[in-house]
Every structure is written in structure tokens, then in C-alpha cells.
Design an enzyme around this catalytic site. Structure first.
Site, PDB file in Angstrom:
ATOM      1  N   GLU A 327       0.845  -1.194   0.000  1.00  0.00           N
ATOM      2  CA  GLU A 327       0.000   0.000   0.000  1.00  0.00           C
ATOM      3  C   GLU A 327       0.883   1.248   0.000  1.00  0.00           C
ATOM      4  O   GLU A 327       0.706   2.159  -0.798  1.00  0.00           O
ATOM      5  CB  GLU A 327      -0.890  -0.025   1.241  1.00  0.00           C
ATOM      6  CG  GLU A 327      -1.771   1.201   1.405  1.00  0.00           C
ATOM      7  CD  GLU A 327      -2.476   1.223   2.742  1.00  0.00           C
ATOM      8  OE1 GLU A 327      -3.447   1.995   2.870  1.00  0.00           O
ATOM      9  OE2 GLU A 327      -2.077   0.492   3.673  1.00  0.00           O
ATOM     10  N   HIS A 328       1.828   1.289   0.931  1.00  0.00           N
ATOM     11  CA  HIS A 328       2.816   2.376   1.010  1.00  0.00           C
ATOM     12  C   HIS A 328       4.209   1.770   0.894  1.00  0.00           C
ATOM     13  O   HIS A 328       4.528   0.832   1.631  1.00  0.00           O
ATOM     14  CB  HIS A 328       2.755   3.101   2.356  1.00  0.00           C
ATOM     15  CG  HIS A 328       1.388   3.515   2.798  1.00  0.00           C
ATOM     16  ND1 HIS A 328       0.610   2.746   3.643  1.00  0.00           N
ATOM     17  CD2 HIS A 328       0.674   4.635   2.528  1.00  0.00           C
ATOM     18  CE1 HIS A 328      -0.533   3.365   3.875  1.00  0.00           C
ATOM     19  NE2 HIS A 328      -0.527   4.512   3.213  1.00  0.00           N
TER      20      HIS A 328
END
Length: 438
Positions: A327-328
Site C-alpha cells: 500500500e505504502h
């Protein structure tokens, strides 16, 4: 506190070897099915009963009064207001540049295809509650929808017993700053069902977006098709690709910041440097006990979804983070920009020492509603594009249709769909002639 996974000398696809939270969405889907059915059949009455059951609040009305929204803004801490206004300003700047314009392609003389971008008519925006309050998620949902030109926006957020059964006042204040006055004190799967089927003052929506817990994700899966969705968001996650030039204190602080969200949040460091791994472990040992939510952080870092992954070199590390599809993703290496440019799979990439994920959570201008659980292999984060639909508009005159008629007829007959060809021949004749005038 955090486990190590040694992938050095391990060829092939590492996906099955990487740490990941275990979620049984299918089981959760069956549990939310009766909840969604109840909302479908009993509407507001069901929402009030379900809210009492899950949130411990008996509501008189699911809609938040406009006066409560205005009051939340009036009472908002000035520093928080300034932060939200700056977050909104930066998000608008980035998302305004994502707007798309119609494109007309002249395929042949007399024949055009126009791609027309049309915003979704009505959107339900979900803002989670629970262990933390997320006014930033109001910004991240609302700004791209507004920039896309969505016709109608409504926000749902769980009621809080501490605030008289209303959503958290900072969430309401963020709605006020963005001009959103249709807000519902509804959370969980029942909020998704409310947007899908409509209930009381809440008209049916065309799409629902926003992060949430496993029950929200399960309801999205169950009702996809009844209502459009952005994604089935899972537990939040960070991966950090770092070499021995990285600052271990920065790495540890960022792993902790993500672990702060939830006991099932994932924090993963990928590095070829054993020395860095050891320094980060030492930093974590010092920092975790000192952080406010130390028990939650320790549980997340010690869970099977988190770990330090040792790789052969940066090329191997890039292959691993692409397989993980975080996601990150933070890149803290020598020549970090060049390394980040080689990343193919991530919701968002944060480059160098001074672009931590928490900047993106609030004030980078980027969107923090991002694909989780490896879905960055095929999906993007929330953007203006999420709220637009591309419609092809086809316009041909008689001559242009006649010119291509033999190809259409041949392909229709090859597929044993002769009526398709006849629909063209009726207009121009089988070999491109005039056809019958009508």
C-alpha cells in the site's frame, strides 16, 4: 519484537514467503449478508437497531443535523483547522491535475469515436472510526469526488457514544470545511448497505468509496454489482526498501507509525544490509516502549504480517517489494529517486529521507486511500479517475459505414452472428451499396 525472514539465495516468486495479514473475507461476507439484507428490507429501522447492537448507541435519526456539523467546525481547534485547510488545499492542487478531457478520434473521413468522461451521479463516502479518528479520510474521499464533478456526495461515519451518537466532531468539521452537509451516523457493513439500497433520507448511491475494517470490505464484496466500489481495503501496510545508507531511526519511526493503526497493521523492512537490520531492531527496542500506543504497536510488529526481510542486493530487494506490492512503499537508499523509478507495484511510493508515509497521510497532496493486500499489482489508489466513467460515442456517416461494411459482415459471419452483418447491410447493401431508403 519483529521477526526476520531470510530470502538471500532464494530464487523465484517470493510472494508466498512474505509476511501478510490473514483475513477470511469469505467468512466475513457470510456474516454481513444478513446485516445487508436487513437494511435492504427494513431501511432506517434496521440501521437504528444495528447501530445500537454494534456501536452501543440508540439513534433517533441516522442523519446528522446541519447544526451539529456547523457547531463542530465552530468548536474545532484552530491548529487542527489550519492543518485540515492545508491538507485540502494541497489535495485539490494534485487532484485538479488529474481531470480528464474528452478526446475525439477521427478514425476515417466521416467516422469518429469520442471518449467522453462522465462523473458518477451519486457517491457514498465512508470514513472509518474506532481506534482512531480520521478527518483526513474525509479529505481524501471528498476532494477527488468533487474534482471529478460527482453530482451528489454523502458521508457515513460510525456514531460515537462519547459524542451523543454523532460521528467524531473532527470528522464533522472536515465535512463542513468541504461543504458536505449530508452526513449519516452509520458505520460498518450497514453503511455500505445503506448506500447500496437507500434508506430514509439517504438515496441510493452509484458508488461507495473509502477504507474500513473487514466488515466494510466484506460488505463491499457482497454488494459489488448492486453498487460500484473502489476496493476491498484490508489492513494498512508499509514496506521500506533500504540499504546501509538509510537512517535506522527514520526507518524504525516509520515502521512504528504504521503499526500504530491496528494490531494487524503490517510493517515490513526489505534490506540487503544485516547491519541496518540490527540497527533498526535496536531502535525499535528503544522507541516502541516510549510510544503512546506501545501495546498495539508491539502486537503489530510482532505479528506474522510484519518482519525484516533480508535480500541479496537492491535488485533482489526491488523484485521482493514488487512482489509484495505494498500500500505504502518507502525507498531509503543511495540514489533513492533512481531506485524508486524502477518500482512497478505499489499504492504510493515515498522517496528519500524526507517523504515519510505520514506526510502522504495528511499533507503531501497525494491520496491515502490506496490498494492493500497485494492488490497494487492490478489496482490504483483513489483519484479523480475513480469517479469518472469513460463513454465511447460513435458517429459514422453512410459513406464511412459503407467503406467498412465488408469487414463487419465478414467478422459477423466468422462468429456465426449473421444478423450483426445484416444490420449493416440493411443500411448500405451487402457490398457497400445504397441499401433501402426509409
Amino acid at each position: 519484537m519483529i521477526s526476520r525472514i531470510d530470502l538471500r539465495g532464494t530464487p523465484g516468486d517470493p510472494r508466498d514467503l512474505l509476511p501478510r495479514a490473514e483475513l477470511d473475507i469469505e467468512a466475513a461476507t457470510e456474516k454481513v449478508r444478513p446485516i445487508c439484507d436487513d437494511v435492504r428490507h427494513r431501511g432506517v429501522e434496521a440501521l437504528i437497531d444495528l447501530t445500537e447492537r454494534f456501536d452501543g448507541v440508540r439513534l433517533a435519526d441516522i442523519r446528522v443535523p446541519r447544526a451539529a456539523i456547523d457547531s463542530a467546525l465552530a468548536e474545532l481547534d484552530p491548529a487542527v483547522r489550519a492543518g485540515l485547510e492545508e491538507s485540502i488545499r494541497r489535495a485539490r492542487k494534485v487532484h485538479a491535475d488529474q481531470r480528464r478531457s474528452d478526446t475525439v478520434t477521427h478514425v476515417v473521413p466521416g467516422g469518429t469515436v469520442t471518449e467522453r468522461w462522465v462523473p458518477v451521479g451519486r457517491v457514498g463516502l465512508y470514513v472509518p472510526g474506532g481506534r482512531a479518528v480520521y478527518p483526513s479520510s474525509v479529505v481524501m474521499n471528498v476532494v477527488p469526488a468533487q474534482e471529478a464533478g460527482a453530482g451528489s456526495l454523502a458521508v457515513a461515519s460510525p456514531p460515537q457514544a462519547d459524542f451523543g451518537g454523532l460521528p467524531h466532531p473532527t470528522v464533522l468539521a472536515a465535512c463542513a470545511l468541504l461543504g458536505i452537509d449530508e452526513v449519516y451516523a452509520v458505520g460498518g457493513a450497514q453503511a455500505v448497505a445503506m448506500f447500496a439500497y437507500g434508506a430514509g433520507e439517504c438515496a441510493r448511491a452509484d458508488m461507495v468509496t473509502g477504507p474500513g475494517n473487514i466488515w466494510v470490505a466484506a460488505a463491499k464484496r457482497l454488494l459489488k454489482g448492486v453498487i460500484g466500489i473502489d476496493a476491498e481495503a484490508g489492513p494498512t501496510e508499509i514496506a521500506i526498501l533500504a540499504d546501509d545508507t538509510a537512517d535506522a531511526g527514520y526507518v524504525a519511526a516509520d515502521l512504528i507509525s504504521q503499526a500504530e493503526h491496528d494490531v494487524i497493521a503490517a510493517s515490513v523492512l526489505v534490506t540487503p544490509s544485516v547491519a541496518l537490520a540490527e540497527r533498526v531492531e535496536a531502535e525499535l527496542a528503544d522507541r516502541v516502549p516510549a510510544t503512546k500506543h506501545s501495546e498495539r504497536v508491539a502486537a503489530a510488529l510482532g505479528g506474522r504480517q510484519s518482519g525484516i526481510v533480508l535480500v541479496d542486493d537492491l535488485d533482489h530487494g526491488l523484485a521482493v517489494v514488487d512482489a509484495y506490492a505494498a500500500e505504502h512503499l518507502e525507498v531509503m537508499t543511495a540514489d533513492a529517486s533512481a531506485v524508486a523509478a524502477r518500482v512497478r507495484n505499489a499504492g504510493a511510493v515515498f522517496v528519500g529521507d524526507f517523504a515519510p508515509v505520514s506526510l502522504g497521510d495528511y499533507c503531501a497532496g497525494s491520496n491515502h486511500v490506496l490498494p492493500t493486500g497485494g492488490s497494487a499489482h492490478h489496482s490504483s489508489g483513489l483519484s479523480v479517475q475513480t469517479f469518472l466513467r469513460g463513454i465511447h460515442v460513435v458517429e459514422y456517416d453512410r459513406a464511412a459505414l459503407a467503406e467498412v461494411a465488408p469487414s463487419v459482415v465478414a467478422l459477423a459471419e466468422a462468429e456465426d452472428l449473421p444478423a450483426h452483418g445484416e444490420a449493416v447491410s440493411a443500411r448500405v447493401g451487402r457490398t457497400g451499396g445504397e441499401g433501402t431508403a426509409r
